[in-house]
Structure formats: C-alpha cells, structure tokens
Design an enzyme around this catalytic site. Structure first.
Site, PDB file in Angstrom:
ATOM      1  N   LYS A  43      -5.445 -46.048  17.411  1.00 57.10           N
ATOM      2  CA  LYS A  43      -5.824 -45.484  18.763  1.00 57.10           C
ATOM      3  C   LYS A  43      -4.800 -44.592  19.281  1.00 57.10           C
ATOM      4  CE  LYS A  43      -8.247 -45.680  22.614  1.00 57.10           C
ATOM      5  NZ  LYS A  43      -8.332 -43.951  22.488  1.00 57.10           N
ATOM      6  N   LYS A  57       3.327 -49.038  21.387  1.00 62.03           N
ATOM      7  CA  LYS A  57       2.485 -49.128  22.530  1.00 62.03           C
ATOM      8  C   LYS A  57       1.574 -50.098  22.616  1.00 62.03           C
ATOM      9  CE  LYS A  57       2.205 -44.892  24.538  1.00 62.03           C
ATOM     10  NZ  LYS A  57       1.698 -43.892  24.990  1.00 62.03           N
ATOM     11  N   LYS A  85      -2.410 -40.365  16.360  1.00 62.58           N
ATOM     12  CA  LYS A  85      -2.024 -39.409  17.132  1.00 62.58           C
ATOM     13  C   LYS A  85      -2.716 -38.048  16.420  1.00 62.58           C
ATOM     14  CE  LYS A  85      -0.360 -38.516  21.082  1.00 62.58           C
ATOM     15  NZ  LYS A  85      -0.094 -39.432  22.474  1.00 62.58           N
ATOM     16  N   THR A 109      -2.507 -43.974  33.591  1.00 63.95           N
ATOM     17  CA  THR A 109      -1.115 -43.985  33.172  1.00 63.95           C
ATOM     18  C   THR A 109      -0.069 -44.073  34.276  1.00 63.95           C
ATOM     19  OG1 THR A 109      -1.964 -42.438  31.295  1.00 63.95           O
ATOM     20  CG2 THR A 109       0.306 -42.775  31.453  1.00 63.95           C
TER      21      THR A 109
HETATM   22  N1  GLU Z   1      -2.312 -40.023  24.875  1.00 65.85           N
HETATM   23  C1  GLU Z   1      -2.110 -41.162  25.965  1.00 65.85           C
HETATM   24  C2  GLU Z   1      -0.910 -42.026  25.428  1.00 65.85           C
HETATM   25  O1  GLU Z   1       0.089 -41.164  24.951  1.00 65.85           O
HETATM   26  C3  GLU Z   1      -3.470 -42.180  25.804  1.00 65.85           C
HETATM   27  C4  GLU Z   1      -3.839 -42.575  24.424  1.00 65.85           C
HETATM   28  C5  GLU Z   1      -4.946 -43.485  24.525  1.00 65.85           C
HETATM   29  O2  GLU Z   1      -5.559 -43.870  25.559  1.00 65.85           O
HETATM   30  O3  GLU Z   1      -5.640 -43.414  23.295  1.00 65.85           O
HETATM   31  O4  GLU Z   1      -0.584 -43.143  25.595  1.00 65.85           O
END
Ligand code: GLU
Length: 417
Positions: A71, A95, A107, A191
C-alpha cells in the site's frame, strides 16, 4: 546515486539498523527488510499538447508484502527517482505496521512537474502509467493512493484505466478516490487529522496544556492546511504557516480558514496572503513555538539547522522531513519527535477504511470514519510511546521497533521470507 547527495534510502536503513539492534531482530529478517521485494521502472512516452512526444520516467516499488498487499501513494515531482521511491516504499511498510493495518508497503512516482502540465497531459500520463503497471496493481496485491502532486482526480483516471483493461469494476484497487467513485468520507483531511491527534497525544504526555499552545506548520497542501485547521479547532494557536511560495507569521494566530480560502482563489499559492508578516521560508523551522509540524517535503531538518530549533515538540506530517544526521541533535536537546511513520499514518489508515468500505459495498458516515480514525491513531501512538519507554529510546526508534515486532511475527508465522 551520487555519493555527495543524501540517499533517502540510507536514511531509512540507518533507523532500521538502529531499531533492529535495540530490539534484537534476527539478521535474516533485517536483511530482508533492507531490500525492496520488487522494483519496476517504466518509460512513458506521452503526446504533449504541442504535438511533441516527451518520455517520462515512472516507478513503482513494492517494499514488503509480509503483512498484506502493498500500500502506498504515487508522487508526481521532479525529484522522483529510484532511491526516493524505494525509501518512501519502506516507510510505508513501517507506517502500515505501526498503524496496525493488514498491509505491506509500496510507493510509486513519475518524474514530472505537474504544475507546468495541462489537465489533458496529466490524464494521458496517468493512464499510461496505469497501463504500464497493470500487472503490479491489484485490489489484493498493490494498492496506490495520492501523494505529493496527485489527488482524487488522478486516482479516478487510474481506476478508470485499470477497470477498462481488466473488464471488472474494482474500486478498491486504489484509495483516495472521489466520493462518487467509492472514495471515503474523511479521507482528504485524514493525514492532517492524524497530525492533530498525534500532537494532542504528545502534548498530554509532555504535560503541555494544548489550549493556547503555539504551533508553526510548514507546508499548506493537503497535509499542512488540514493539520493547521484542525489544530486551531482544538484551540492551539497556529502562529506561522508556509508553502513553497511564502511563509507568514502572526503572533496573535493565523486565521487559517481565511488562508485556506485565499490559497484556493490564488492558484494554490500562499504568496500574497495578508494575514501575517512575511518571514523567510527557513525561519519557520526555528520559531519559538511549542509545536513544529513539518508537513511539506523531505530533508528540511538537517544537521545544519537542528541546533537552532526551539520547538519542544516536532510532529512530522511529511515523509522524511528530518535527516538521519539530525536525529541525535534533536534527541540531545530533549525535543520530542513524533516520527513520520506514526504521525502521518492517518492518511493510510483512512485509505484502509476506504478499501474496507469498497469490499463491503457499504459506506460509513464522516463521523464514523473520524471516530475510528482517532481511536486507531491514539492506539498507534500509545504503542509507540510504550515501546520507546520500554526500550529507552526515541519515539522514532520506538516506532520502528513497533513495526519490526509485527513484521517479525508475520514472517515467523508464515515461515517464509
Ligand atoms: N501517500 C500517503 C502516505 O505517504 C498515503 C498512502 C496511502 O493512503 O496509501 O502515507
């Protein structure tokens, strides 16, 4: 990558190795986590509006799938490269584990400057990227989301292109979608909301009364603007805000709602805002405030400026805002740092809720999403706090240990690296 430049992935490894040593992680598992599981680089030839063909570099890295499908977001920026995407994918692994989600980390990114491209060019680029990575993505395989330079519009194109190719409607193949296409209420603000929840939790541990506490928020995009707004809603006085165009200070507190309206009407730029005194972009980091929330880009707190930071608490809304060399300086000054892998986990947490709602085909109210989010974020904070106390280490290393414990267990149960 050039040795002179700071490698972001090296910054991940520095923290990983430290946490692995303190926790006593086996070398086998540590070695697996030092390497991404899969990396794909693609060339994307796009017809530009003037009829010329431009070839863009696209990347997707799957760092780990030990806890579930990978993810993580997709970034559109000029500094996107293999090292950056690899680092960001590893941070997603940690995370998601810290947030207790059933996900690994991934990513992606495209090296481009979305601010200079037309909507048509961005759509063609997003669709080409999706076609190139259709075998990587999947609702139970690898699930993208927005990151810097992308948002719900790009996720809608990605979803549509993916569905056209596969001939199936799988809304859960991406998160951060528009509400009408299966997005979740509360996702956009999530976020920033997590940054607020983490800030309050940290202040409580530190014995700081948040009412009237002062804050400086660097970055006024999707993370910073919501973080600033929500901090104000809890009576924290946001005295400074900034984006890539300008920084403003107001001793009495910035009118954040006014700044949000200004930015929306001013081509997404803070420059020209009249609600504070113009200060330099670097000075926002060294103001005399209780809380500093870097919510813009990586690498802003360095060995060169860490000594000048006066905030008692740093809550990292951005990914990687503190270079590894600055960690020890901040620790020795007694500054509490709520690290990125915990502090900005609110976004992926609500992404997970979006994915669950897509699987159910049943949608929750905003209140339900926010309540679940706050509970999840608070629990993650407590787990990290507990580990940092138990292992007598910083919250950053405590956060990595929290993640390593879960990943280590998953690897052992599966009996497969
Ligand atoms: N791009 C965001 C992060 O760095 C969200 C990633 C997501 O929701 O999968 O956490």
């Amino acid at each position: 990558m050039d040795k002179e430049q700071h490698s972001m992935f090296d910054a991940v490894l520095a923290r990983l190795d430290k946490a692995a040593a303190i926790y006593g992680l086996s070398n086998d598992v540590a070695e697996v986590l030092r390497h991404p599981k899969r990396e794909v680089a693609v060339s994307l030839p796009i017809k530009m509006d003037d009829g010329s063909i431009k070839v863009f570099e696209g990347y997707r890295t799957v760092h780990s799938t030990h806890l579930g499908p990978s993810k993580g977001g997709i970034r559109y920026a000029m500094d996107v490269n293999t090292d950056e995407v690899r680092a960001l994918s590893a941070w997603m692994t940690f995370k998601c584990a810290i947030a207790n989600l059933p996900y690994g980390g991934g990513k992606g990114g495209i090296k481009c400057d979305p601010r200079t491209m037309s909507v048509g060019e961005l759509e063609r680029l997003t669709r080409a990227y999706t076609r190139a990575l259709v075998d990587v993505f999947g609702v139970n395989k690898d699930i993208p989301a927005p990151d810097m330079g992308t948002g719900k519009r790009e996720m809608a194109w990605l979803l549509d292109e993916f569905n056209r190719i596969t001939g199936e409607d799988s809304p859960g193949v991406t998160t951060g979608k528009p509400l009408t296409l299966g997005g979740s209420k509360g996702r956009e603000a999530a976020t920033g909301r997590g940054v607020m929840v983490a800030s309050l939790a940290a202040m409580k541990k530190m014995g700081i009364n948040h009412k009237g506490a002062t804050a400086a928020v660097q970055g006024f995009g999707n993370v910073g603007s919501h973080a600033a707004r929500l901090l104000v809603s809890k009576n924290i006085k946001v005295v400074a805000i900034s984006d890539h165009t300008a920084a403003y200070y107001n001793e009495k507190g910035i009118d954040v709602d006014k700044a949000i309206k200004f930015v929306a009407a001013n081509g997404n730029m803070l420059k020209g805002f009249d609600g504070g005194e113009l200060i330099s972009g670097n000075d926002i980091l060294t103001l005399n405030v209780d809380l500093l929330a870097p919510c813009a880009i990586q690498g802003v707190i360095t060995a060169a400026n860490a000594n000048d930071i006066k905030a008692k608490l740093i809550v990292e809304g951005a990914n990687g805002p503190t270079e590894a060399e600055a960690d020890e300086i901040l620790n020795s000054k007694g500054i509490i740092v709520v690290p990125d892998v915990l502090a900005n986990g609110g976004g992926v947490t609500v992404s997970y809720f979006e994915w669950v709602q897509n699987k159910y085909g049943h949608y929750w109210s905003e209140e339900e999403v926010n309540t679940k989010h706050d509970a999840s974020m608070t629990q993650a904070f407590e787990n990290v706090w507990f580990n940092s106390q138990q292992y007598k280490t910083s919250m950053r290393i405590g956060a990595y240990i929290t993640a390593l414990k879960r990943i280590d267990k998953a690897v052992k149960y599966k009996g497969n690296y």
